[in-house]
Each structure stands twice: as C-alpha cells, then as structure tokens.
Write a protein that holds these residues in place. Structure first.
Motif, PDB file in Angstrom:
ATOM      1  N   ARG A  57       0.915  -1.140  -0.221  1.00 41.46           N
ATOM      2  CA  ARG A  57      -0.010   0.023   0.041  1.00 41.46           C
ATOM      3  C   ARG A  57       0.651   1.433   0.057  1.00 41.46           C
ATOM      4  N   PRO A  58       0.498   2.401  -0.618  1.00 37.83           N
ATOM      5  CA  PRO A  58      -0.502   2.366  -1.640  1.00 37.83           C
ATOM      6  C   PRO A  58      -0.396   1.911  -2.985  1.00 37.83           C
ATOM      7  N   GLY A  59      -1.298   2.073  -3.768  1.00 37.26           N
ATOM      8  CA  GLY A  59      -0.978   1.551  -5.321  1.00 37.26           C
ATOM      9  C   GLY A  59      -0.038   2.737  -5.756  1.00 37.26           C
ATOM     10  N   GLY A  60       0.082   2.366  -7.238  1.00 35.16           N
ATOM     11  CA  GLY A  60       0.928   3.339  -7.980  1.00 35.16           C
ATOM     12  C   GLY A  60       2.296   2.625  -8.504  1.00 35.16           C
ATOM     13  N   ARG A  61       3.193   3.486  -8.795  1.00 38.05           N
ATOM     14  CA  ARG A  61       4.528   2.886  -9.443  1.00 38.05           C
ATOM     15  C   ARG A  61       5.305   2.077  -8.718  1.00 38.05           C
ATOM     16  N   TYR A  62       5.953   0.979  -8.910  1.00 38.48           N
ATOM     17  CA  TYR A  62       6.860   0.167  -7.796  1.00 38.48           C
ATOM     18  C   TYR A  62       8.158  -0.079  -8.796  1.00 38.48           C
ATOM     19  N   ASP A  63       9.216   0.132  -7.829  1.00 37.03           N
ATOM     20  CA  ASP A  63      10.514  -0.417  -8.565  1.00 37.03           C
ATOM     21  C   ASP A  63      10.933  -2.021  -7.852  1.00 37.03           C
ATOM     22  N   PHE A  64      11.309  -2.887  -8.716  1.00 36.99           N
ATOM     23  CA  PHE A  64      11.583  -4.393  -8.039  1.00 36.99           C
ATOM     24  C   PHE A  64      13.228  -4.549  -8.370  1.00 36.99           C
ATOM     25  N   ARG A  65      13.435  -5.097  -7.101  1.00 38.06           N
ATOM     26  CA  ARG A  65      14.937  -5.890  -7.417  1.00 38.06           C
ATOM     27  C   ARG A  65      15.222  -7.340  -6.755  1.00 38.06           C
ATOM     28  N   ALA A  66      15.406  -8.223  -7.695  1.00 38.27           N
ATOM     29  CA  ALA A  66      15.700  -9.486  -6.930  1.00 38.27           C
ATOM     30  C   ALA A  66      17.149  -9.961  -7.016  1.00 38.27           C
ATOM     31  N   VAL A  67      17.668 -10.676  -5.944  1.00 40.83           N
ATOM     32  CA  VAL A  67      19.072 -11.176  -5.813  1.00 40.83           C
ATOM     33  C   VAL A  67      18.971 -12.522  -5.891  1.00 40.83           C
ATOM     34  N   PHE A  68      19.889 -13.052  -6.692  1.00 42.38           N
ATOM     35  CA  PHE A  68      19.977 -14.444  -6.726  1.00 42.38           C
ATOM     36  C   PHE A  68      21.062 -15.191  -5.831  1.00 42.38           C
ATOM     37  N   GLU A  69      20.751 -16.533  -5.721  1.00 44.37           N
ATOM     38  CA  GLU A  69      21.802 -17.091  -4.915  1.00 44.37           C
ATOM     39  C   GLU A  69      23.191 -17.159  -5.290  1.00 44.37           C
ATOM     40  N   ASN A  70      23.562 -16.546  -6.444  1.00 36.74           N
ATOM     41  CA  ASN A  70      24.972 -16.367  -6.916  1.00 36.74           C
ATOM     42  C   ASN A  70      25.365 -14.896  -6.550  1.00 36.74           C
TER      43      ASN A  70
END
Length: 113
Positions: A73-86
């Motif tokens: 919350r709230p809605g709108g634009r979001y940034d994403f980052r995923a970190v892998f096991e390596n």
C-alpha cells in the motif's frame, strides 16, 4: 437534521474525489520465480522512494518455480530488485501495481503483466 446529512454527504463526496485513484486500486500481485535459481532477497518500493527498504522475503527464500503473493500500500508505480543465490541481481522500475497481477522474475530481467 437534513442539512447535517447533506453536509456530511457533500464532505464524503469531496474526500472521495480528493483521493488519488491509485490509492483505491487492488495492489495484490503474485511474484513468480521463473529464473531457474533461488531468489535470496527481494526488494520493492514506491518509485518515489530512492531507498529499497527491507528485504521482503525476510529470513525466507523463494526457490525456482515457486511464487508468493504480496499486497503493498498504496498503489502506484513500484521498483523491483531480486537477488539470486549467486549474488547477481535483476531490476525493473516503474511497474504500475494498479494494472498488473503478476510480476515474474527471470535471469534476464523482471516482467509484469
């Protein structure tokens, strides 16, 4: 008494009109790990925020082929980052959570639909 009702109704209508539309949308999304490797850390925050914040997985991980559901919350634009096991990572910026229901992490990037 009728005047109070009219005044209260008018106030409620003005408050609803002043509320941004994205604040009222369904922000629930499923994050799917289609990368083939385990996601060790996941970050997402409002695009207006320059800080990633806390790891959304906490002490958990997201194995390949699995998914989790989130409702920020709230809605709108979001940034994403995923970190892998390596230790490598992928990012995607400006995802409108009011218009997507699935965010998919792959080794080459993050897609949203």
């Amino acid at each position: 008494m009728f005047r109070r009702f009219l005044a209260a109704s008018a106030f409620a209508a003005m408050a609803a009109a002043a509320t941004p539309a994205f604040a009222q949308c369904d922000t629930t999304f499923t994050l799917a790990n289609a990368s083939g490797v385990t996601i060790m850390e996941l970050y997402f925050s409002s695009s207006n925020n320059s800080n990633w914040g806390n790891d959304r997985l906490g002490s958990n991980v997201l194995p390949a082929g699995r998914q989790m559901t989130f409702q920020p919350r709230p809605g709108g634009r979001y940034d994403f980052r995923a970190v892998f096991e390596n230790g490598s990572s992928v990012e995607r910026r400006g995802v409108d959570l009011c218009s997507v229901s699935t965010v998919t992490v792959q080794r080459g990037g993050i897609s949203a639909n």
